[in-house]
Design a protein around this motif. Structure first.
Motif, PDB file in Angstrom:
ATOM      1  N   MET A 112       0.855  -1.188   0.000  1.00  8.53           N
ATOM      2  CA  MET A 112       0.000   0.000   0.000  1.00  8.53           C
ATOM      3  C   MET A 112       0.888   1.235   0.000  1.00  8.53           C
ATOM      4  O   MET A 112       1.671   1.446   0.934  1.00  8.53           O
ATOM      5  CB  MET A 112      -0.914  -0.002   1.223  1.00  8.53           C
ATOM      6  CG  MET A 112      -1.896  -1.155   1.265  1.00  8.53           C
ATOM      7  SD  MET A 112      -3.131  -1.079  -0.052  1.00  8.53           S
ATOM      8  CE  MET A 112      -4.104   0.331   0.478  1.00  8.53           C
ATOM      9  N   GLU A 113       0.769   2.062  -1.054  1.00  8.92           N
ATOM     10  CA  GLU A 113       1.646   3.220  -1.194  1.00  8.92           C
ATOM     11  C   GLU A 113       0.889   4.395  -1.803  1.00  8.92           C
ATOM     12  O   GLU A 113      -0.125   4.221  -2.475  1.00  8.92           O
ATOM     13  CB  GLU A 113       2.855   2.861  -2.071  1.00  8.92           C
ATOM     14  CG  GLU A 113       3.705   1.743  -1.496  1.00  8.92           C
ATOM     15  CD  GLU A 113       4.885   1.384  -2.381  1.00  8.92           C
ATOM     16  OE1 GLU A 113       5.162   2.142  -3.333  1.00  8.92           O
ATOM     17  OE2 GLU A 113       5.522   0.351  -2.119  1.00  8.92           O
ATOM     18  N   GLN A 114       1.429   5.594  -1.577  1.00  7.51           N
ATOM     19  CA  GLN A 114       0.864   6.812  -2.154  1.00  7.51           C
ATOM     20  C   GLN A 114       1.323   6.969  -3.594  1.00  7.51           C
ATOM     21  O   GLN A 114       2.489   6.728  -3.914  1.00  7.51           O
ATOM     22  CB  GLN A 114       1.325   8.027  -1.344  1.00  7.51           C
ATOM     23  CG  GLN A 114       0.692   8.152   0.018  1.00  7.51           C
ATOM     24  CD  GLN A 114      -0.459   9.142   0.032  1.00  7.51           C
ATOM     25  OE1 GLN A 114      -0.663   9.883  -0.919  1.00  7.51           O
ATOM     26  NE2 GLN A 114      -1.214   9.149   1.117  1.00  7.51           N
ATOM     27  N   CYS A 115       0.386   7.391  -4.455  1.00  5.67           N
ATOM     28  CA  CYS A 115       0.733   7.586  -5.858  1.00  5.67           C
ATOM     29  C   CYS A 115      -0.374   8.409  -6.527  1.00  5.67           C
ATOM     30  O   CYS A 115      -1.502   8.471  -6.012  1.00  5.67           O
ATOM     31  CB  CYS A 115       0.871   6.233  -6.554  1.00  5.67           C
ATOM     32  SG  CYS A 115       1.952   6.257  -8.002  1.00  5.67           S
ATOM     33  N   PRO A 116      -0.096   9.048  -7.665  1.00  5.33           N
ATOM     34  CA  PRO A 116      -1.144   9.797  -8.365  1.00  5.33           C
ATOM     35  C   PRO A 116      -2.279   8.887  -8.832  1.00  5.33           C
ATOM     36  O   PRO A 116      -2.058   7.756  -9.253  1.00  5.33           O
ATOM     37  CB  PRO A 116      -0.404  10.404  -9.561  1.00  5.33           C
ATOM     38  CG  PRO A 116       1.023  10.444  -9.154  1.00  5.33           C
ATOM     39  CD  PRO A 116       1.225   9.239  -8.290  1.00  5.33           C
ATOM     40  N   SER A 117      -3.500   9.411  -8.744  1.00  2.00           N
ATOM     41  CA  SER A 117      -4.674   8.698  -9.246  1.00  2.00           C
ATOM     42  C   SER A 117      -5.716   9.741  -9.645  1.00  2.00           C
ATOM     43  O   SER A 117      -5.453  10.946  -9.605  1.00  2.00           O
ATOM     44  CB  SER A 117      -5.233   7.736  -8.187  1.00  2.00           C
ATOM     45  OG  SER A 117      -5.675   8.453  -7.050  1.00  2.00           O
TER      46      SER A 117
END
Length: 272
Positions: A112-117
Motif C-alpha cells: 500500500m503506497e501513495q501515488c497519483p490517481s
C-alpha cells in the motif's frame, strides 16, 4: 587519477566504470491527464458516466489478472511486511532461479503506497446532463504490485505498478546485473560479490560489457515486461489511444571501481 595511479598502480588488478542503480518512472502518455481519461472512457469505451465504480472496475480487472497469473505460474505473492526489506525477503527465490538458470517472474509483492490517481465526483451544482462527472487528479494510498524478475538481458530487475488509473509504473535495474549477463553470454569467467566484480579473466571484456548498456536495450526490456505484466488494454483501445509509456529517469548512479590485490605491508607506498 594520475596521482592515484602513481601511488597505487602496482596494487591494481583492474579498473572499470559502469552504471549501477537506475530507477525509471513509466507514464501512460495517453492517460496521464484527466481530460485524456475522460476521452478514453467516453469516446473509446462509450461509457456515459465516469463514476467511481467505472474506475474501480479497471482496478478490479487488473488485480484479478495478477492474482490469476501468480496462481497459474506458481509464483509466490505476499503482502509486504512492515520493517522487512523486500530485497532481502525475496533473495532465496532469486537464488533458486539462478541455480535453475531460469528466467521470468519469481516473486510478487503487494504494498500500500501513495501515488497519483484520479477522483470522480458529482458537480456541486445540478447540470443538464445527469451523467456528468468531474475527474480530477489526486494523490491517494492504494495497492501496488512489485514484480521481481530475472531477465535474460538485464538480470534481476523490479517492476512496480499501481493498480489505480493512470497505472503509473516504476522500474529498477542495475548495470552490474546487465554486465553479469553479458559475461555469461560471452563465456568470460568472473567472480562477483553482490555489486562488485572481484575477478575477471578479461578486464577489457568487462568494460566492453558495461559500455554496451544503452537506452535502446533498457527501453526494450521495460516495454517487454510492461506488456507482459502491466494493466491490460484491448487491441481496439491501443489502436484508438496512445497507450505507449513515456519513460523518465528518477535516479542514476554511476561508479568507478578499483579492484586491488592484497599488498605487502612493507611495500605500501609513501604518501608524504
Amino acid at each position: 587519477m594520475e596521482t592515484f595511479s602513481r601511488l597505487f598502480g602496482s596494487l591494481l588488478m583492474f579498473v572499470y566504470h559502469c552504471f549501477d542503480r537506475i530507477v525509471i518512472n513509466g507514464y501512460l502518455s495517453g492517460l496521464s491527464r484527466p481530460e485524456q481519461a475522460v476521452s478514453f472512457f467516453r469516446e473509446v469505451l462509450h461509457v456515459p458516466s465516469i463514476t467511481k465504480e467505472v474506475l474501480r472496475q479497471r482496478t478490479t480487472d487488473y488485480r484479478n489478472w495478477v492474482e490469476a497469473f501468480a496462481r497459474n505460474h506458481e509464483v509466490p505473492i505476499e503482502w509486504a511486511e512492515k520493517g522487512v526489506r523486500k530485497e532481502e525477503h525475496i533473495l532465496p527465490w532469486l537464488r533458486h532461479m539462478e541455480r535453475k538458470n531460469a528466467y521470468g517472474v519469481y516473486f510478487i509483492c503487494r504494498s500500500m503506497e501513495q501515488c497519483p490517481s484520479f477522483r470522480s465526483s458529482k458537480p456541486k451544482y445540478p447540470t443538464e446532463n445527469p451523467d456528468y462527472r468531474i475527474l480530477a487528479p489526486q494523490r491517494s494510498r492504494f495497492m501496488h504490485y512489485y514484480f521481481y524478475i530475472r531477465d535474460e538481458v538485464a538480470g534481476p530487475m523490479i517492476f512496480r505498478v499501481g493498480t489505480f488509473f493512470p497505472f503509473q509504473a516504476t522500474y529498477w535495474i542495475n548495470g552490474h546485473s546487465f554486465m553479469e549477463q553479458e559475461l555469461h553470454r560471452l563465456k568470460v569467467p568472473f567472480r562477483k560479490d553482490d555489486n562488485a566484480f572481484l575477478a575477471v579473466d578479461d578486464p577489457e571484456a568487462l568494460q566492453a560489457a558495461a559500455d554496451r548498456l544503452s537506452a535502446e536495450i533498457i527501453r526494450n526490456r521495460l516495454e517487454y515486461w510492461t506488456l507482459v505484466l502491466g494493466p491490460k488494454f484491448s487491441k481496439r483501445e491501443r489502436m484508438t489511444m496512445n497507450l505507449n509509456r513515456f519513460y523518465a529517469l528518477t535516479q542514476v548512479e554511476y561508479c568507478r571501481n578499483f579492484q586491488t590485490k592484497l599488498p605487502d605491508p612493507q611495500n605500501l607506498p609513501t604518501l608524504l
